[in-house]
Design an enzyme around this catalytic site. Sequence first.
Site, short mmCIF file in Angstrom:
data_model
loop_
_atom_site.label_atom_id
_atom_site.label_comp_id
_atom_site.label_asym_id
_atom_site.label_seq_id
_atom_site.Cartn_x
_atom_site.Cartn_y
_atom_site.Cartn_z
NE ARG A 117 10.84 3.91 -51.13
CZ ARG A 117 11.23 2.90 -49.97
NH1 ARG A 117 12.08 1.85 -50.36
NH2 ARG A 117 10.97 3.41 -48.52
NE ARG B 236 8.90 -0.74 -46.74
CZ ARG B 236 8.64 0.36 -46.55
NH1 ARG B 236 8.74 0.94 -45.33
NH2 ARG B 236 8.81 1.21 -47.81
NE ARG C 48 4.90 8.64 -49.81
CZ ARG C 48 4.97 7.97 -48.85
NH1 ARG C 48 4.37 7.66 -47.70
NH2 ARG C 48 6.37 7.32 -48.77
NE ARG D 148 12.80 0.30 -44.09
CZ ARG D 148 12.22 1.42 -44.51
NH1 ARG D 148 11.59 2.09 -43.71
NH2 ARG D 148 11.91 1.49 -45.81
CE LYS E 123 7.63 8.92 -44.03
NZ LYS E 123 8.99 8.68 -44.46
#
Length: 208
Positions: A166, A155, A89, A123, A14
């Site tokens: 998640r 992160r 969400r 990431r 996203k």
Amino acid sequence: MSSIVLFGPPGAGKGTQAARIMEATGLPQVSTGDMLRAAVNANTLTGIEAKGYMDAGKLVPDEVIINLIKDRILEDDAVNGVMFDGFPRTIPQAEALSQITAVSHVIAIEVPDSKIVDRICGRYSCGGCGLVYHDTFNPVAASGCDCGNWQEKRRADDNAATVQSRLDTYHLQTSPLAQWYKEKGILHSIDGDRAIDQITGDILVALE
Ligand code: AP5
């Protein structure tokens, strides 16, 4: 004013696509994840409340998120609509959003769970401009990010244990929203398990 929603599991791409769509459409990206991380870093009351949920891979309570969005949408750059990334969400968030602004397109980026852990654990992003990279799939140039202010950032919630939580949260609380938006006739499903450029091309066609 009409806004768009980027929807999909954690690590679906996203944020990666948001940067490209923003360039093509001029719509500002509104990422609730980025807003919450800024609040955590600034040690605000919202950040202090959100941190425990984020570290555990759980959703931050709806009322906290809806208040953030209500404030954000009043800013000058939102007057012609925005591109929501990671919001809504839950069904209550979507219902609240429908009272705040019109949504013309919901872009659902579909990626199988089996690909998500590798994507998230590799990431990193540029602290200077926010662009997202990946150790293997989309590495930054040897000279650093094009923005000229390269600082590598990773992160806290990008680890295998939190990713599973998640994903569980996504399937339980967020994925039912796809059907909700399908019934409204504005859901566009995009195969996100392909090259980044191909996905961008399909999203731009869906937005035409
Ligand atoms: P948030 O920051 O929104 O995280 P997320 O939804 O889990 O999504 P990600 O940012 O992890 O992934 P992405 O889809 O943007 O993928 P990316 O482009 O980076 O939320 C964090 C937390 O905040 C939540 O867990 C929750 O606690 C809280 N929160 C946020 N919003 C909330 C809300 N509305 N309500 C309640 N709580 C909320 O890509 C991932 C990696 O893959 C990158 O390395 C990228 O380079 C790579 N990649 C991208 N595309 C491809 C491709 N096509 N092929 C190969 N690799 C690719």
